[in-house]
Design an enzyme around this catalytic site. Structure first.
Site, PDB file in Angstrom:
ATOM      1  CE  LYS A  43      -4.513   1.373   1.838  1.00  0.00           C
ATOM      2  NZ  LYS A  43      -5.134   1.604   0.545  1.00  0.00           N
TER       3      LYS A  43
ATOM      4  CG  LEU B 218      -4.064  -3.357  -0.864  1.00  0.00           C
ATOM      5  CD1 LEU B 218      -2.599  -3.178  -0.481  1.00  0.00           C
ATOM      6  CD2 LEU B 218      -4.846  -2.118  -0.488  1.00  0.00           C
TER       7      LEU B 218
HETATM    8  N1  PDD Z   1      -7.947   2.164  -0.909  1.00  0.00           N
HETATM    9  N2  PDD Z   1      -7.128  -1.940  -3.802  1.00  0.00           N
HETATM   10  C1  PDD Z   1      -6.579  -0.714  -3.850  1.00  0.00           C
HETATM   11  C2  PDD Z   1      -5.688  -0.373  -4.991  1.00  0.00           C
HETATM   12  C3  PDD Z   1      -6.857   0.217  -2.836  1.00  0.00           C
HETATM   13  O1  PDD Z   1      -6.289   1.450  -2.876  1.00  0.00           O
HETATM   14  C4  PDD Z   1      -7.751  -0.136  -1.789  1.00  0.00           C
HETATM   15  C5  PDD Z   1      -8.092   0.807  -0.669  1.00  0.00           C
HETATM   16  C6  PDD Z   1      -8.311  -1.426  -1.794  1.00  0.00           C
HETATM   17  C7  PDD Z   1      -9.243  -1.879  -0.696  1.00  0.00           C
HETATM   18  O2  PDD Z   1      -8.551  -2.090   0.508  1.00  0.00           O
HETATM   19  P1  PDD Z   1      -9.265  -1.957   1.928  1.00  0.00           P
HETATM   20  O3  PDD Z   1     -10.457  -2.837   1.893  1.00  0.00           O
HETATM   21  O4  PDD Z   1      -8.237  -2.438   2.886  1.00  0.00           O
HETATM   22  O5  PDD Z   1      -9.629  -0.512   2.121  1.00  0.00           O
HETATM   23  C8  PDD Z   1      -7.964  -2.304  -2.807  1.00  0.00           C
HETATM   24  C9  PDD Z   1      -8.083   3.113   0.166  1.00  0.00           C
HETATM   25  C10 PDD Z   1      -9.429   3.094   0.830  1.00  0.00           C
HETATM   26  C11 PDD Z   1      -7.680   4.489  -0.329  1.00  0.00           C
HETATM   27  O6  PDD Z   1      -6.668   4.552  -1.014  1.00  0.00           O
HETATM   28  O7  PDD Z   1      -8.328   5.498  -0.010  1.00  0.00           O
END
Ligand code: PDD
Length: 284
Positions: free
Chosen positions: A146, A202
């Protein structure tokens, strides 16, 4: 006035200073997390902070706090800012150092910044569903990290927005990977299908919650690659993320998904999801 956290201190935005030499600013050299707040409580905080440490370790960066200390900082931000429904944003950069690409001296300490913000649940999307647009996945091959480097995600989301869509769905080498800021799921003949948690996506915390809910509710799951053609032929489609929860997709590249309304499996998962967040949570 909103209270922020930077470098060991709680402060206001006006007195917050970030060095121009911060490697997050020069290189996007850092990692981040978004943690949801429901009813004044952090949701799945251990999982998010755990992933923050994994992302940091994958880029060979040592976070100068323990996981518990970061959770305590997040809780304090929620409290002092009186956030009931919203989220925490937390990022760690490799620190401030004159601009050279290689890592700075070990004496340079990574910089932790964080804030809590009010953010209502996106109930109209959750109820009515959204449109998405497929976009070439031109990202690097470590999407499991991330990272603050989000240029390809930003460009993809912008392309989707300009087409009147809420999200971009990445396609790499004929395979649907994930959304620009979400994970992607199809439902075919009652089976939930999603890309496996490899370096190409991710592994979302919401994704992991959804897979657990599928298991608990005896909904079959296949974690496997699927093509855009399979995606268009899905009975249902939905995206997941911390802020969008489980959002039904009703239109992909201007083609209706199934009957063009949120499907039954998606609805079952949304209900199961809502049952395990604090009950008094409404829209905001
Ligand atoms: N984004 N894939 C990507 C590329 C992401 O940036 C995110 C989350 C997810 C989902 O992950 P999670 O369920 O852990 O939030 C998948 C966050 C919310 C953001 O960048 O604002």
């Amino acid at each position: 006035m909103t209270t922020y956290f930077i470098d060991g201190q709680f402060t206001s935005k006006d007195s917050l200073t970030i060095s121009i030499d911060d490697r997050g600013y020069y290189f996007g050299d850092g990692v981040y997390e978004v943690v949801k707040v429901y009813d004044g409580e952090l949701y799945t905080a251990e999982e998010h902070i755990g992933r923050l440490f994994q992302s940091a370790s994958k880029i060979k960066m040592a976070i100068p706090y323990s996981e518990q200390q970061l959770i305590d900082i997040a809780k304090e931000l929620v409290k002092v800012n009186e956030v009931m429904t919203g989220h925490i944003y937390m990022q760690v950069t490799r620190g401030a150092s004159a601009r050279v690409h290689q890592f700075p001296e070990v004496s340079v300490t990574p910089v932790v910044t964080a804030y809590a913000i009010h953010n209502p649940r996106p109930l109209s999307n959750i109820e009515g569903g959204v449109s998405v647009k497929s976009v070439d996945d031109v990202r690097w091959l470590r999407c499991d990290i991330k990272s603050l480097n989000l240029l390809a995600n930003v460009l993809a989301k912008q392309e989707a927005f300009e087409a009147g869509c809420a999200e971009a769905i990445f396609v790499r080498d004929g395979v649907v990977t994930e959304g620009s800021s979400s994970n992607a799921f199809g439902v075919k003949d009652g089976v939930v299908i999603t890309h496996p948690a490899t370096n190409l996506i991710l592994n979302g915390i919401t994704r992991q919650v959804v897979l657990k809910l599928c298991k608990e509710n005896e909904i079959p799951v296949e974690e496997r690659a699927f093509t855009p053609e399979e995606m268009y032929a899905m009975d249902e489609f939905f995206i997941t993320s911390t802020t969008s929860e489980i959002t039904p997709v009703v239109l992909i590249d201007e083609k209706a998904v199934g009957a063009g309304t949120p499907g039954v499996v998606t609805r079952r998962l949304q209900e199961a999801f809502a049952r395990q967040i604090p009950l008094s949570v409404a829209g905001d």
